[in-house]
Design an enzyme around this catalytic site. Structure first.
Site, PDB file in Angstrom:
ATOM      1  CE1 TYR A 198      -4.316   0.721  -0.459  1.00 24.77           C
ATOM      2  CE2 TYR A 198      -3.757   2.578   0.933  1.00 24.77           C
ATOM      3  CZ  TYR A 198      -4.612   1.956   0.049  1.00 24.77           C
ATOM      4  OH  TYR A 198      -5.767   2.592  -0.332  1.00 24.77           O
TER       5      TYR A 198
ATOM      6  CG  HIS B 263       3.007   6.001   1.950  1.00 26.28           C
ATOM      7  ND1 HIS B 263       4.282   6.385   2.305  1.00 26.28           N
ATOM      8  CD2 HIS B 263       2.566   5.193   2.945  1.00 26.28           C
ATOM      9  CE1 HIS B 263       4.586   5.862   3.475  1.00 26.28           C
ATOM     10  NE2 HIS B 263       3.575   5.119   3.883  1.00 26.28           N
TER      11      HIS B 263
ATOM     12  CG  HIS C  46       6.226   2.648   1.363  1.00 24.65           C
ATOM     13  ND1 HIS C  46       4.878   2.889   1.404  1.00 24.65           N
ATOM     14  CD2 HIS C  46       6.499   1.893   2.454  1.00 24.65           C
ATOM     15  CE1 HIS C  46       4.349   2.287   2.460  1.00 24.65           C
ATOM     16  NE2 HIS C  46       5.307   1.685   3.125  1.00 24.65           N
TER      17      HIS C  46
ATOM     18  N   GLY D  14      12.845   3.483   7.083  1.00 27.46           N
ATOM     19  CA  GLY D  14      12.396   4.841   7.359  1.00 27.46           C
ATOM     20  C   GLY D  14      12.581   5.244   8.820  1.00 27.46           C
TER      21      GLY D  14
ATOM     22  CE  LYS E  97       4.581   7.089  10.594  1.00 23.65           C
ATOM     23  NZ  LYS E  97       4.119   5.778  10.229  1.00 23.65           N
ATOM     24  CG  ASP E  98       8.021   2.416  11.158  1.00 23.46           C
ATOM     25  OD1 ASP E  98       7.050   1.981  11.784  1.00 23.46           O
ATOM     26  OD2 ASP E  98       7.935   2.890  10.005  1.00 23.46           O
TER      27      ASP E  98
ATOM     28  CD  GLN F 242      10.515  -1.399  11.130  1.00 19.51           C
ATOM     29  OE1 GLN F 242       9.514  -2.019  11.434  1.00 19.51           O
ATOM     30  NE2 GLN F 242      10.625  -0.797   9.956  1.00 19.51           N
TER      31      GLN F 242
ATOM     32  NE  ARG G 117      -1.629  -0.131  11.287  1.00 14.56           N
ATOM     33  CZ  ARG G 117      -0.465  -0.768  11.448  1.00 14.56           C
ATOM     34  NH1 ARG G 117       0.659  -0.095  11.425  1.00 14.56           N
ATOM     35  NH2 ARG G 117      -0.434  -2.076  11.638  1.00 14.56           N
TER      36      ARG G 117
HETATM   37  P1  AMP Z   1       5.644  -0.253   6.176  1.00 13.68           P
HETATM   38  O1  AMP Z   1       5.153  -0.605   4.824  1.00 13.68           O
HETATM   39  O2  AMP Z   1       4.734   0.663   6.945  1.00 13.68           O
HETATM   40  O3  AMP Z   1       6.098  -1.447   6.966  1.00 13.68           O
HETATM   41  O4  AMP Z   1       6.950   0.622   5.955  1.00 13.68           O
HETATM   42  C1  AMP Z   1       8.018   0.153   5.148  1.00 13.68           C
HETATM   43  C2  AMP Z   1       9.174   1.093   5.293  1.00 13.68           C
HETATM   44  O5  AMP Z   1       8.771   2.414   4.916  1.00 13.68           O
HETATM   45  C3  AMP Z   1       9.689   1.203   6.740  1.00 13.68           C
HETATM   46  O6  AMP Z   1      11.102   1.275   6.723  1.00 13.68           O
HETATM   47  C4  AMP Z   1       9.061   2.492   7.212  1.00 13.68           C
HETATM   48  O7  AMP Z   1       9.811   3.126   8.230  1.00 13.68           O
HETATM   49  C5  AMP Z   1       9.086   3.312   5.938  1.00 13.68           C
HETATM   50  N1  AMP Z   1       8.124   4.403   5.998  1.00 13.68           N
HETATM   51  C6  AMP Z   1       6.807   4.319   6.305  1.00 13.68           C
HETATM   52  N2  AMP Z   1       6.236   5.547   6.315  1.00 13.68           N
HETATM   53  C7  AMP Z   1       7.220   6.426   6.025  1.00 13.68           C
HETATM   54  C8  AMP Z   1       7.278   7.849   5.888  1.00 13.68           C
HETATM   55  N3  AMP Z   1       6.208   8.613   6.077  1.00 13.68           N
HETATM   56  N4  AMP Z   1       8.469   8.414   5.569  1.00 13.68           N
HETATM   57  C9  AMP Z   1       9.571   7.643   5.401  1.00 13.68           C
HETATM   58  N5  AMP Z   1       9.592   6.299   5.512  1.00 13.68           N
HETATM   59  C10 AMP Z   1       8.426   5.696   5.817  1.00 13.68           C
END
Ligand code: AMP
Length: 287
Positions: free
Chosen positions: A32, A34, A37, A147, A149-150, A153, A187
């Site tokens: 999903y 954005h 990513h 990212g 963001k996490d 993690q 989300r």
């Molecule tokens: P996810 O699909 O949410 O598991 O995120 C996959 C990767 O994208 C992880 O390394 C996240 O930290 C990163 N990520 C998610 N949202 C953002 C954002 N707004 N800015 C930068 N990286 C992000």
């Protein structure tokens, strides 16, 4: 761009790439996609000859009452975005491919993973570290992008790579935000119109902290109080945690000195959102 669904096909593809001396960049995601990513994909691109994006909603990092089933999925859209972003391979395995019956070995971290999100999501980071380890063995990247963001993690991945001598370079990617400051997240689609507006309270609370820090405030207690005021006056917000910690060991900080992480998780209605900021203070003129 190739779409690969099995572990053996992915391993075969990277074996060929490695034999040809190609540098492999890797971006693990739950799909999903954005712009957050995609910013990681661009970073990976700059550092490598071939970019692999994995799309896998990892069941082992979801708790029993969390949103595994509801988590947004749209592979056709993700595929188009990856194509536009010049991705070379999408690794898109099924849950059965990743976790065949009988699997019983996990990667666990004992200290950092018990704090912040780990305290409210027991087992979450065990799931994350296990799937990332598996993905590292499958994709064998030279560089992997995660990212900021996490933040927790990212901190844990660094720890795992150090502790287990994983031969991969971890590259952090800055948080990408909407124009009004809301951090992009898959989300965010759960939010109603009112909730979307009120979700800005996370960024507003962090702005407040950054402003206080910039004007010389160093007391974590004072900053938390000011942030809580913003969050607690937002009708749809319920704070899961709001913490000011040392980046290195994620232990609570009393003073905003050194490398500090301010991290928060807030339910906006039923949607749990996270955000954070890093403050690095080297000055001696604390108030
Ligand atoms: P996810 O699909 O949410 O598991 O995120 C996959 C990767 O994208 C992880 O390394 C996240 O930290 C990163 N990520 C998610 N949202 C953002 C954002 N707004 N800015 C930068 N990286 C992000």
């Amino acid at each position: 761009m190739k779409i690969i669904r099995t572990i053996s096909d992915m391993q075969e593809a990277v074996q060929t790439l490695r034999r040809d001396g190609k540098r492999i960049g890797f971006v693990p995601t739950m799909g999903y996609l954005h712009a957050g990513h995609l910013s990681l994909v661009h970073l990976a691109r700059q550092q490598s000859d071939r970019v692999v994006v994995s799309i896998f909603v990892n069941p082992t990092q979801f708790g029993p009452n969390e949103d595994l089933e509801a988590y947004p999925r749209d592979f056709a859209r993700d595929e188009a975005l990856c194509r536009d972003a010049d991705v070379d391979y999408i690794f898109y395995p099924s849950a059965a491919e990743m976790y065949p019956p009988g699997a019983g070995v996990y990667v666990n971290e004992d200290h950092l993973s018990t704090k912040l999100c780990g305290a409210s999501r027991p087992g979450h980071f065990r799931g994350v570290l296990t799937v990332v380890t598996k993905l590292f063995h499958i994709v064998q990247p030279d560089v992997a992008v995660f990212g900021e963001k996490d933040a927790q993690q990212l901190r844990l991945i660094h720890q795992m790579v150090d502790d287990l001598n994983v031969p991969v370079t971890i590259l952090p990617g800055p948080i990408v935000r909407e124009a009004d400051g809301l951090a992009l997240s898959s989300r965010n689609v759960y939010l109603s119109e009112t909730e979307r507006r009120e979700a800005l309270c996370l960024r507003k609370a962090l702005d407040q902290a950054e402003q206080m820090h910039a004007s010389g405030e160093r007391s974590a207690r004072s900053v938390i109080t000011a942030m809580e005021k913003i969050l607690n006056t937002t009708p749809s917000a319920r704070v899961d945690y709001l913490s000011i910690v040392h980046w290195n060991d994620l232990s609570p900080a009393e003073q905003l000195e050194g490398d500090i992480l301010i991290a928060l998780a807030v339910y906006i209605g039923r949607t749990r959102l996270i955000d954070n900021t890093r403050l690095k203070t080297t000055d001696a003129h604390a108030s």
